[in-house]
Design a protein around this motif. Structure first.
Motif, PDB file in Angstrom:
ATOM      1  N   VAL A 116       0.843  -1.236  -0.063  1.00 18.63           N
ATOM      2  CA  VAL A 116      -0.030  -0.066   0.069  1.00 18.63           C
ATOM      3  C   VAL A 116       0.962   1.253  -0.015  1.00 18.63           C
ATOM      4  N   GLY A 117       2.189   1.106  -0.147  1.00 22.22           N
ATOM      5  CA  GLY A 117       3.005   2.375  -0.685  1.00 22.22           C
ATOM      6  C   GLY A 117       3.646   2.881   0.816  1.00 22.22           C
ATOM      7  N   ARG A 118       3.410   2.172   2.010  1.00 23.23           N
ATOM      8  CA  ARG A 118       4.220   2.468   2.957  1.00 23.23           C
ATOM      9  C   ARG A 118       5.630   2.068   3.112  1.00 23.23           C
ATOM     10  N   LYS A 119       6.796   2.894   3.300  1.00 23.51           N
ATOM     11  CA  LYS A 119       8.060   2.623   3.352  1.00 23.51           C
ATOM     12  C   LYS A 119       8.582   2.003   4.452  1.00 23.51           C
ATOM     13  N   PRO A 120       9.587   1.204   4.572  1.00 27.46           N
ATOM     14  CA  PRO A 120      10.096   0.617   5.605  1.00 27.46           C
ATOM     15  C   PRO A 120      10.265   1.509   6.784  1.00 27.46           C
ATOM     16  N   GLU A 121      10.614   2.655   6.567  1.00 28.94           N
ATOM     17  CA  GLU A 121      11.117   3.564   7.691  1.00 28.94           C
ATOM     18  C   GLU A 121       9.845   4.550   8.434  1.00 28.94           C
ATOM     19  N   GLU A 122       8.647   4.424   7.809  1.00 34.96           N
ATOM     20  CA  GLU A 122       7.561   4.865   7.898  1.00 34.96           C
ATOM     21  C   GLU A 122       6.548   4.181   8.860  1.00 34.96           C
ATOM     22  N   PRO A 123       5.441   4.738   9.624  1.00 33.76           N
ATOM     23  CA  PRO A 123       4.569   4.176  10.369  1.00 33.76           C
ATOM     24  C   PRO A 123       3.588   3.377   9.731  1.00 33.76           C
ATOM     25  N   PRO A 124       2.809   2.510  10.264  1.00 30.26           N
ATOM     26  CA  PRO A 124       2.864   1.958  11.757  1.00 30.26           C
ATOM     27  C   PRO A 124       4.383   1.406  12.025  1.00 30.26           C
ATOM     28  N   PHE A 125       5.126   1.687  12.989  1.00 30.43           N
ATOM     29  CA  PHE A 125       6.182   1.241  13.401  1.00 30.43           C
ATOM     30  C   PHE A 125       5.817  -0.063  14.476  1.00 30.43           C
ATOM     31  N   SER A 126       6.482  -1.285  14.085  1.00 29.79           N
ATOM     32  CA  SER A 126       6.019  -2.445  15.101  1.00 29.79           C
ATOM     33  C   SER A 126       7.057  -2.639  16.116  1.00 29.79           C
ATOM     34  N   LEU A 127       6.593  -3.103  17.189  1.00 29.82           N
ATOM     35  CA  LEU A 127       7.570  -3.631  18.166  1.00 29.82           C
ATOM     36  C   LEU A 127       6.956  -4.632  19.175  1.00 29.82           C
ATOM     37  N   SER A 128       7.713  -5.487  19.264  1.00 28.89           N
ATOM     38  CA  SER A 128       7.189  -6.965  20.289  1.00 28.89           C
ATOM     39  C   SER A 128       7.773  -6.941  21.486  1.00 28.89           C
ATOM     40  N   ALA A 129       6.634  -7.725  22.421  1.00 27.54           N
ATOM     41  CA  ALA A 129       6.960  -8.031  23.737  1.00 27.54           C
ATOM     42  C   ALA A 129       7.172  -9.434  23.712  1.00 27.54           C
ATOM     43  N   GLY A 130       8.350  -9.850  22.927  1.00 30.12           N
ATOM     44  CA  GLY A 130       8.899 -11.219  23.184  1.00 30.12           C
ATOM     45  C   GLY A 130       8.915 -11.709  21.544  1.00 30.12           C
ATOM     46  N   ASP A 131       9.646 -13.035  21.587  1.00 29.87           N
ATOM     47  CA  ASP A 131      10.797 -13.546  22.065  1.00 29.87           C
ATOM     48  C   ASP A 131      12.035 -12.909  21.722  1.00 29.87           C
ATOM     49  N   GLY A 132      12.187 -12.434  20.570  1.00 24.17           N
ATOM     50  CA  GLY A 132      13.492 -11.665  20.103  1.00 24.17           C
ATOM     51  C   GLY A 132      14.016 -12.551  18.884  1.00 24.17           C
ATOM     52  N   SER A 133      13.295 -13.094  17.867  1.00 22.28           N
ATOM     53  CA  SER A 133      13.559 -13.702  16.814  1.00 22.28           C
ATOM     54  C   SER A 133      14.537 -13.338  15.847  1.00 22.28           C
ATOM     55  N   GLU A 134      14.962 -14.261  15.124  1.00 20.14           N
ATOM     56  CA  GLU A 134      16.265 -13.826  14.151  1.00 20.14           C
ATOM     57  C   GLU A 134      15.983 -12.792  13.459  1.00 20.14           C
TER      58      GLU A 134
END
Length: 368
Positions: A269-287
């Protein structure tokens, strides 16, 4: 024109309330930033146990995995294998293959093999209550990783101890990051999986933090199964963008797996990698999460578990159970990985593996 006394009083009161509210909001954002600063520090020193029973000899242990395709479970299983070799035990890994029936079959197989101890790897003890009751009846000690909503002993469920970083603190740090990075203006969608008690505890904790931020908005909580992320996330991401548009600038997940599939949908849909929405995770820290964070591709942070360390802790806790001692009481601290610290504490290998000497510390305990 002069305002009546009661009007002047009302205006003064409203102005004072506005100033107080603004000050509270600023304080909350500053608190979030301080929490993030603390959680991103490198781990240089061992803070776990330094005493305990010597290695109990000639033990055979089974690790029953929820799903070895899950990078968190796989990482813990590898730590358990390393620790089992160090302590001198025989270990066998059984794979529940990502389904309730598969985990039941694996536990029944484990019971039939008559091991000295069993480790539950990444699934809720309540889910397998019937099978676990048979293990308890056979007096086989059990420990678990992510087997319940909190760290520590779980006697009612038949577990000597459950090893995990405090899920509530893990979740809060993820939410604090959204608050801090947005300067208190985050528009948040939370992804969770109610099949797991620990996932619900995490998503509830994240929602609580976002609600405390007066300038932030909890747009919605999406309950979508981890096992179906590859099929559900593309369409779900598109629907969320249509529903919330630019109001959606942060995606919080109880696991990195959600974000393996959100990037391609945003790209379409045209969102660039450095643009929102920004993702962040509460576990587990995958490769894959580490790689996305390093390259700033749709994910900005993760709160990883020290998977290999937890594998060593599981073996140590089981050794304490065999020796008739109490659990160690050790709970790992919360750690946040961001682009600024992604290369430390194992990050160069795309994992969170603290450089704090945990393997040597446990080996010293077992060999005394």
């Amino acid at each position: 024109m002069t305002l009546p006394v009661f009007s002047r009083t009302l205006v003064s009161g409203l102005l004072a309330l506005s100033v107080m509210t603004s000050a509270f909001a600023d304080d909350f954002v500053e608190q979030a930033k301080q929490r993030i600063a603390d959680a991103t520090q490198p781990w240089h020193h061992w803070s776990g146990p330094i005493t305990g029973p010597a290695a109990q000899a000639d033990k055979q242990v089974l690790f029953v995995a929820a799903d070895l395709r899950n990078s968190g479970v796989l990482g813990v299983s590898e730590g358990v294998q390393d620790a089992a070799r160090a302590i001198g035990w025989k270990l066998r890994v059984l794979d529940g293959q990502g389904s309730i029936s598969g985990r039941t079959a694996a536990l029944n197989q484990a019971l039939a093999l008559k091991p000295d101890g069993i480790i539950l790897g990444g699934f809720d003890a309540h889910e397998q209550a019937a099978a676990i009751s048979k293990v308890r009846a056979a007096n086989i000690p059990m420990v678990g990783w992510h087997a319940g909503p909190g760290a520590g002993a779980m006697p009612a469920e038949g577990l000597f101890v459950n090893v995990t970083t405090d899920p509530t603190e893990v979740a809060k740090i993820a939410a604090y990051y959204a608050v801090a990075q947005s300067d208190g203006k985050a528009g948040v969608v939370i992804f969770t999986d109610s099949l797991y008690t620990v996932a619900t505890a995490k998503s509830d904790a994240m929602a609580e933090v976002i609600k405390q931020c007066s300038g932030c908005t909890l747009l919605e909580v999406q309950d979508t199964p981890l096992a179906e992320t590859s099929t559900r996330m593309p369409q779900l991401t598109t629907s969320l963008l249509q529903r919330h548009g630019d109001k959606w600038n942060y995606a919080l997940g109880i696991n990195d797996l959600y974000f393996d599939f959100i990037g391609p949908s945003l790209s379409r849909v045209g969102r660039k990698p450095e643009e929102p929405p920004f993702s962040l995770s509460a576990g587990d820290g995958s490769e894959s999460a580490f790689q996305r964070i390093r390259k700033s591709r749709y994910q900005v942070a993760t709160v990883p578990e020290p998977l290999n360390l937890h594998g060593w802790q599981l073996i140590d806790e089981l050794n304490r159970a065999f020796a008739g001692e109490q659990p160690s009481g050790y709970v790992t601290a919360v750690h946040l990985v961001t682009p600024q610290n992604v290369e430390f504490d194992g990050g160069e290998r795309n994992t969170f593996d603290p450089d704090n000497g945990y393997a040597a510390a446990y080996s010293k305990i077992w060999k005394h």
